[in-house]
Design a protein around this motif. Structure first.
Motif, short mmCIF file in Angstrom:
data_model
loop_
_atom_site.label_atom_id
_atom_site.label_comp_id
_atom_site.label_asym_id
_atom_site.label_seq_id
_atom_site.Cartn_x
_atom_site.Cartn_y
_atom_site.Cartn_z
N ASP A 132 3.78 -17.65 -4.95
CA ASP A 132 2.82 -18.76 -5.01
C ASP A 132 1.54 -18.40 -5.77
N GLY A 133 1.70 -17.69 -6.89
CA GLY A 133 0.54 -17.35 -7.72
C GLY A 133 -0.34 -16.25 -7.15
N GLN A 134 0.17 -15.51 -6.15
CA GLN A 134 -0.61 -14.44 -5.52
C GLN A 134 0.18 -13.14 -5.52
N THR A 135 -0.55 -12.03 -5.59
CA THR A 135 0.04 -10.71 -5.46
C THR A 135 -0.51 -10.08 -4.19
N THR A 136 0.37 -9.56 -3.36
CA THR A 136 -0.02 -8.88 -2.12
C THR A 136 0.44 -7.44 -2.18
N MET A 137 -0.51 -6.52 -2.00
CA MET A 137 -0.24 -5.09 -2.07
C MET A 137 -0.62 -4.47 -0.73
N THR A 138 0.33 -3.78 -0.09
CA THR A 138 0.10 -3.15 1.21
C THR A 138 0.37 -1.66 1.08
N PHE A 139 -0.58 -0.83 1.53
CA PHE A 139 -0.45 0.62 1.39
C PHE A 139 -1.28 1.31 2.46
N TRP A 140 -1.07 2.63 2.63
CA TRP A 140 -1.85 3.40 3.59
C TRP A 140 -2.22 4.74 2.97
N ARG A 141 -3.20 5.37 3.60
CA ARG A 141 -3.62 6.73 3.23
C ARG A 141 -4.19 7.40 4.46
N ALA A 142 -4.37 8.72 4.37
CA ALA A 142 -5.04 9.45 5.44
C ALA A 142 -6.51 9.06 5.44
N ILE A 143 -7.08 8.90 6.61
CA ILE A 143 -8.52 8.64 6.70
C ILE A 143 -9.27 9.83 6.13
N GLN A 144 -8.85 11.02 6.47
CA GLN A 144 -9.50 12.26 6.03
C GLN A 144 -8.62 12.94 4.98
N SER A 145 -8.73 12.49 3.73
CA SER A 145 -7.96 13.11 2.66
C SER A 145 -8.68 14.37 2.20
N CYS A 146 -7.93 15.39 1.88
CA CYS A 146 -8.53 16.65 1.41
C CYS A 146 -8.46 16.77 -0.11
#
Length: 193
Positions: free
Chosen positions: A116-130
């Protein structure tokens, strides 16, 4: 009858491989026209934060963390639904020019869809990245940046960009997050040295 129904609900376990909903209780509109919507949730137990961004475009989309609201020094992810395959990478910007691909890819894509004319991107990462190229998250407000294009050719965004200060972590913790594969993100509570 009510007791039977209640006992069935309490003993029910989801089918492995089913697509559970990712619980993201927080939401912000990142622009005044509501072209970019951010939802997120985090787990202090797992040490992870999950984002879902919906952009009113069918081109490339970008999101990141910035020390001052500009691209220089920002930690960025760019993705999209291409004609042949989805694309998604972790970048960092050393100037206001095109960002550089991180040697270590610290963001994990969960889904990328276009409808419907939209792009949805879902992702995760560590809160405390080194990773030295990743932005350090704290419980203070962070400057979020976003940009998007009309096509999948990643290039200059023109006026399709913006910034908003949001406090991502100074809220009640959400329940443990679940990825689309049915597995929780791995624990990411390592401490940087």
């Amino acid at each position: 009858m009510i007791l039977l129904l209640l006992s069935l609900l309490l003993t029910w376990t989801p089918v492995i491989g089913a697509q559970p909903d990712i619980h993201m209780p927080f939401m912000e509109h990142l622009d005044v026209d509501n072209n970019v919507i951010l939802k997120w949730g985090f787990s202090e137990v797992q040490g992870t934060i999950t984002f879902q961004l919906t952009f009113k475009t069918t081109g490339w989309v970008g999101f990141g963390f910035s020390p001052n609201g500009d691209m220089a020094g920002a930690d960025i992810v760019i993705g999209g639904v291409g004609p042949k395959a989805n694309y998604f990478k972790d970048y960092h910007a050393t100037s206001n020019g095109f960002p550089l691909v991180d040697e270590k890819q610290d963001y994990t894509l969960l889904s990328l869809t276009e409808a419907d004319g939209q792009t949805t991107m879902t992702f995760w990462r560590a809160i405390q990245s080194c990773d030295k190229d990743d932005f350090r998250m704290t419980d203070s407000p962070l400057k979020l940046i976003y940009a998007y294009g009309k096509t999948d050719d990643i290039g200059y965004h023109g006026k399709s960009r913006g910034t908003k200060e949001v406090n991502l972590l100074n809220m009640p913790s959400s329940s443990p997050l679940v990825s689309n594969s049915g597995a929780s993100p791995p624990r990411a509570i390592e401490k940087c040295q």
